[in-house]
Scaffold this motif. Structure first.
Motif, mmCIF file in Angstrom:
data_model
loop_
_atom_site.group_PDB
_atom_site.id
_atom_site.type_symbol
_atom_site.label_atom_id
_atom_site.label_comp_id
_atom_site.label_asym_id
_atom_site.label_seq_id
_atom_site.Cartn_x
_atom_site.Cartn_y
_atom_site.Cartn_z
ATOM 1 N N VAL A 179 0.752 -1.242 0.014
ATOM 2 C CA VAL A 179 -0.031 0.067 0.067
ATOM 3 C C VAL A 179 0.940 1.398 -0.004
ATOM 4 N N TYR A 180 0.602 2.226 -0.751
ATOM 5 C CA TYR A 180 1.270 3.376 -1.072
ATOM 6 C C TYR A 180 0.396 4.323 -0.491
ATOM 7 N N TYR A 181 0.829 5.325 0.566
ATOM 8 C CA TYR A 181 -0.182 6.701 0.792
ATOM 9 C C TYR A 181 0.745 7.594 0.691
ATOM 10 N N VAL A 182 0.148 8.508 -0.214
ATOM 11 C CA VAL A 182 0.913 9.913 -0.379
ATOM 12 C C VAL A 182 0.497 10.887 0.699
ATOM 13 N N VAL A 183 1.536 11.239 1.390
ATOM 14 C CA VAL A 183 1.248 12.270 2.471
ATOM 15 C C VAL A 183 1.154 13.625 1.820
ATOM 16 N N ALA A 238 -4.450 6.867 -1.524
ATOM 17 C CA ALA A 238 -3.773 5.627 -1.442
ATOM 18 C C ALA A 238 -4.059 4.744 -2.453
ATOM 19 N N ILE A 239 -2.866 3.624 -2.732
ATOM 20 C CA ILE A 239 -3.253 2.638 -3.699
ATOM 21 C C ILE A 239 -2.651 1.400 -3.093
ATOM 22 N N LEU A 275 5.935 9.991 0.637
ATOM 23 C CA LEU A 275 4.882 8.548 0.820
ATOM 24 C C LEU A 275 5.271 7.663 1.720
ATOM 25 N N VAL A 276 4.448 7.179 2.328
ATOM 26 C CA VAL A 276 4.452 6.178 3.367
ATOM 27 C C VAL A 276 4.172 4.807 2.460
ATOM 28 N N LEU A 277 5.004 3.723 2.442
ATOM 29 C CA LEU A 277 4.692 2.384 1.871
ATOM 30 C C LEU A 277 4.690 1.479 2.870
ATOM 31 N N ALA A 278 3.922 0.529 2.874
ATOM 32 C CA ALA A 278 3.652 -0.379 3.834
ATOM 33 C C ALA A 278 3.374 -1.921 2.849
ATOM 34 N N GLY A 279 3.817 -2.910 3.197
ATOM 35 C CA GLY A 279 3.799 -4.074 2.585
ATOM 36 C C GLY A 279 4.012 -5.479 3.739
#
Length: 112
Positions: free
Chosen positions: A60-64, A84-85, A105-109
């Protein structure tokens, strides 16, 4: 202890400063199955095209702040601050800062 804390200043960026910065916080936070990354991209900078087929990692990519484009296979998705995507492991993806300002961005996986 039931928690861990970390700051991006606890780890080295893996991309050059003039491109922005990318800080993997997984190890600093001692997570077992969740990747957590802060990414900053200067205007016009793009990340590495990749997929996560081998790891099975959903991302998940979240654009801050700022605006980006994410190439997903043959499609391009535009995102701005607050968007987010979610990306399936087998989808090829590449991030590009499409705006005039630095994007954060914050990236979570998971799972790793």
């Amino acid at each position: 202890m039931g928690y861990d804390t970390a700051s991006r200043s606890d780890v080295e960026s893996i991309i050059p400063e003039d491109a922005g910065g990318m800080w993997f916080l997984k190890d600093a936070l001692e997570t077992d199955e969740l990747g957590f990354t802060v990414l900053e991209l200067e205007p016009g900078v793009e990340g590495k095209e990749h997929d996560e087929t081998d790891t099975g990692q959903e991302e998940v990519y979240y654009v801050v702040e700022g605006s980006i484009e994410v190439s997903v296979g043959e499609e391009t998705v535009s995102l701005e601050g607050g968007d987010a995507i979610r990306l399936e492991p087998g989808e090829s993806r590449q991030i590009r800062n499409a705006g005039d300002e630095r994007a954060t961005l914050v990236l979570a996986g998971a799972p790793l």
